[in-house]
Write a protein that holds these residues in place. Structure first.
Motif, mmCIF file in Angstrom:
data_model
loop_
_atom_site.group_PDB
_atom_site.id
_atom_site.type_symbol
_atom_site.label_atom_id
_atom_site.label_comp_id
_atom_site.label_asym_id
_atom_site.label_seq_id
_atom_site.Cartn_x
_atom_site.Cartn_y
_atom_site.Cartn_z
ATOM 1 N N THR A 40 8.693 10.235 0.158
ATOM 2 C CA THR A 40 10.015 9.474 0.074
ATOM 3 C C THR A 40 10.290 9.567 -1.506
ATOM 4 O OG1 THR A 40 9.802 8.442 2.227
ATOM 5 C CG2 THR A 40 11.716 7.650 0.450
ATOM 6 N N VAL A 89 0.868 -1.007 -0.095
ATOM 7 C CA VAL A 89 0.045 -0.051 -0.021
ATOM 8 C C VAL A 89 0.960 1.199 0.090
ATOM 9 C CG1 VAL A 89 -1.833 1.209 1.132
ATOM 10 C CG2 VAL A 89 -1.738 -1.265 1.179
ATOM 11 N N GLN A 90 0.611 2.118 -0.925
ATOM 12 C CA GLN A 90 1.554 3.542 -1.010
ATOM 13 C C GLN A 90 0.870 4.191 0.105
ATOM 14 O OE1 GLN A 90 3.763 4.565 -2.785
ATOM 15 N NE2 GLN A 90 4.045 2.896 -3.958
ATOM 16 N N THR A 91 1.722 4.714 0.922
ATOM 17 C CA THR A 91 1.314 5.698 1.930
ATOM 18 C C THR A 91 1.852 6.871 1.779
ATOM 19 O OG1 THR A 91 3.353 5.168 3.488
ATOM 20 C CG2 THR A 91 1.366 3.675 3.964
ATOM 21 N N ALA A 92 1.374 8.064 2.522
ATOM 22 C CA ALA A 92 1.743 9.542 2.388
ATOM 23 C C ALA A 92 3.339 9.427 2.560
ATOM 24 C CB ALA A 92 1.243 10.161 3.086
ATOM 25 N N ALA A 93 3.870 8.637 3.508
ATOM 26 C CA ALA A 93 5.205 8.650 3.577
ATOM 27 C C ALA A 93 5.866 8.209 2.447
ATOM 28 C CB ALA A 93 5.536 7.950 5.030
ATOM 29 N N SER A 94 5.721 7.078 1.815
ATOM 30 C CA SER A 94 6.471 6.331 0.853
ATOM 31 C C SER A 94 6.289 7.262 -0.269
ATOM 32 C CB SER A 94 5.824 5.149 0.583
ATOM 33 O OG SER A 94 4.366 5.242 0.161
ATOM 34 N N GLU A 95 5.044 8.240 -0.395
ATOM 35 C CA GLU A 95 4.876 8.922 -1.844
ATOM 36 C C GLU A 95 5.747 10.050 -1.561
ATOM 37 O OE1 GLU A 95 0.707 9.920 -1.968
ATOM 38 O OE2 GLU A 95 0.228 7.794 -2.502
#
Length: 95
Positions: free
Chosen positions: A47, A39-45
């Protein structure tokens, strides 16, 4: 009293030896399937977006270069010296 670590002179104490059984055949390794899709989270986006950009603010560098060329950039020798000394005091090459 605590015994020192290392080889002790004197009598050698007999140590029991255990036998080891042969290993059975190990099953062939299989790839592991993920339990759920990633799942793409806000943090990974965030980053990913920051990784795509250079680590330097190009606009700020351009403004500083322009100010230096125009002679408007405030250079205070005492501030530069203070910061160099502070950096030297924090730097510990032997640690």
């Amino acid at each position: 009293m605590v015994d020192p670590i290392g080889i002790k002179t004197g009598a050698v104490v007999a140590r029991p030896v255990s036998s080891v059984n042969a290993l059975s055949k190990v099953a062939e390794a299989r790839p592991v399937q993920p339990a759920a899709p990633v799942v793409q989270t806000a943090a990974s986006e965030l980053t990913a977006s920051l990784a795509a950009k250079p680590p330097v603010d190009v606009e700020r560098v351009a403004k500083i270069k322009k100010a230096i060329e125009d002679g408007n950039f405030p250079l205070v020798p005492s501030t530069i010296a203070d910061r160099l000394l502070a950096l030297k005091m924090q730097w510990k090459p032997n640690d």
